[in-house]
Design a protein around this motif. Structure first.
Motif, mmCIF file in Angstrom:
data_model
loop_
_atom_site.group_PDB
_atom_site.id
_atom_site.type_symbol
_atom_site.label_atom_id
_atom_site.label_comp_id
_atom_site.label_asym_id
_atom_site.label_seq_id
_atom_site.Cartn_x
_atom_site.Cartn_y
_atom_site.Cartn_z
ATOM 1 N N TRP A 1 0.800 -1.213 0.000
ATOM 2 C CA TRP A 1 0.000 0.000 0.000
ATOM 3 C C TRP A 1 0.840 1.274 0.000
ATOM 4 O O TRP A 1 0.519 2.229 -0.688
ATOM 5 N N LEU B 1 2.421 0.385 -4.574
ATOM 6 C CA LEU B 1 1.322 1.020 -5.323
ATOM 7 C C LEU B 1 1.557 2.488 -5.666
ATOM 8 O O LEU B 1 1.212 2.902 -6.771
ATOM 9 N N THR C 1 -1.571 3.086 -13.295
ATOM 10 C CA THR C 1 -2.916 2.883 -12.776
ATOM 11 C C THR C 1 -3.818 4.050 -13.146
ATOM 12 O O THR C 1 -4.982 3.860 -13.508
#
Length: 182
Positions: free
Chosen positions: A89, A93, A100
């Motif tokens: 997290w 990411l 993304t």
């Protein structure tokens, strides 16, 4: 456009409840035939297959994307005691954020303008569940609802404004990231 028509026809045949390959494979396991294109949730998912495919192009080579993750940050996270979900997290990411974000914007724009697969496979879906703005524009201006061209043009302008909003936000955030304004 023609290739999307062929893809739509192939998937319509694949999901057919009487002779479709999906129901033949379900029959091998003793499961009854299901009509995927008549179920609200499944018809919406199947109709947006193209948007999901665009995401796969951006995220599919996972080892390649993970090579973009800075190993020094991973090591620093390990030294700080980050493991498992915290490592994912807070370290991995955020480094995958550009890909993304691009996938998110491409999915939204693709979903707003996906007309061809919805027209061929579900025709707006059961009770309008897979109807998107582009298909609604077609229905209003050229379909059995009558030739309300002005209303269809107004829907086209709204669709343009929505897409322009997402494209502008995408370009602005890319510019901000390039300038280092974070």
């Amino acid at each position: 456009m023609i290739s999307q028509v062929v893809v739509g026809l192939v998937f319509t045949w694949f999901y057919d409840p009487t002779f479709g390959l999906l129901n033949v494979m379900l029959g091998w396991f003793g499961l009854g035939p299901i009509n995927v294109l008549v179920t609200r949730i499944w018809s919406l998912t199947v109709s947006f297959r193209r948007a999901l495919a665009a995401n796969r192009l951006l995220h599919d080579p996972v080892p390649h994307r993970l090579n973009a993750v800075d190993p020094e940050q991973i090591e620093a996270g390990r030294l700080d005691g980050a493991k498992g979900l915290k490592m994912l997290w807070y370290i991995v990411l955020p480094q995958l954020k550009p890909a993304t974000f691009i996938a998110f914007v491409v999915t939204i724009i693709g979903a707003l303008r996906s007309f061809d697969l919805i027209s061929i496979m579900t025709e707006g879906g059961p009770f309008g569940s897979s109807r998107v703005l582009a298909y609604y524009m077609f229905e209003v201006s050229l379909s059995e609802y009558g030739f309300r061209m002005g209303y269809g043009a107004a829907i086209a302008v709204v669709l343009f404004i929505i897409m322009m909003f997402f494209i502008t936000y995408f370009l602005w955030s890319m510019y901000r990231d390039e300038k280092g304004g974070r």
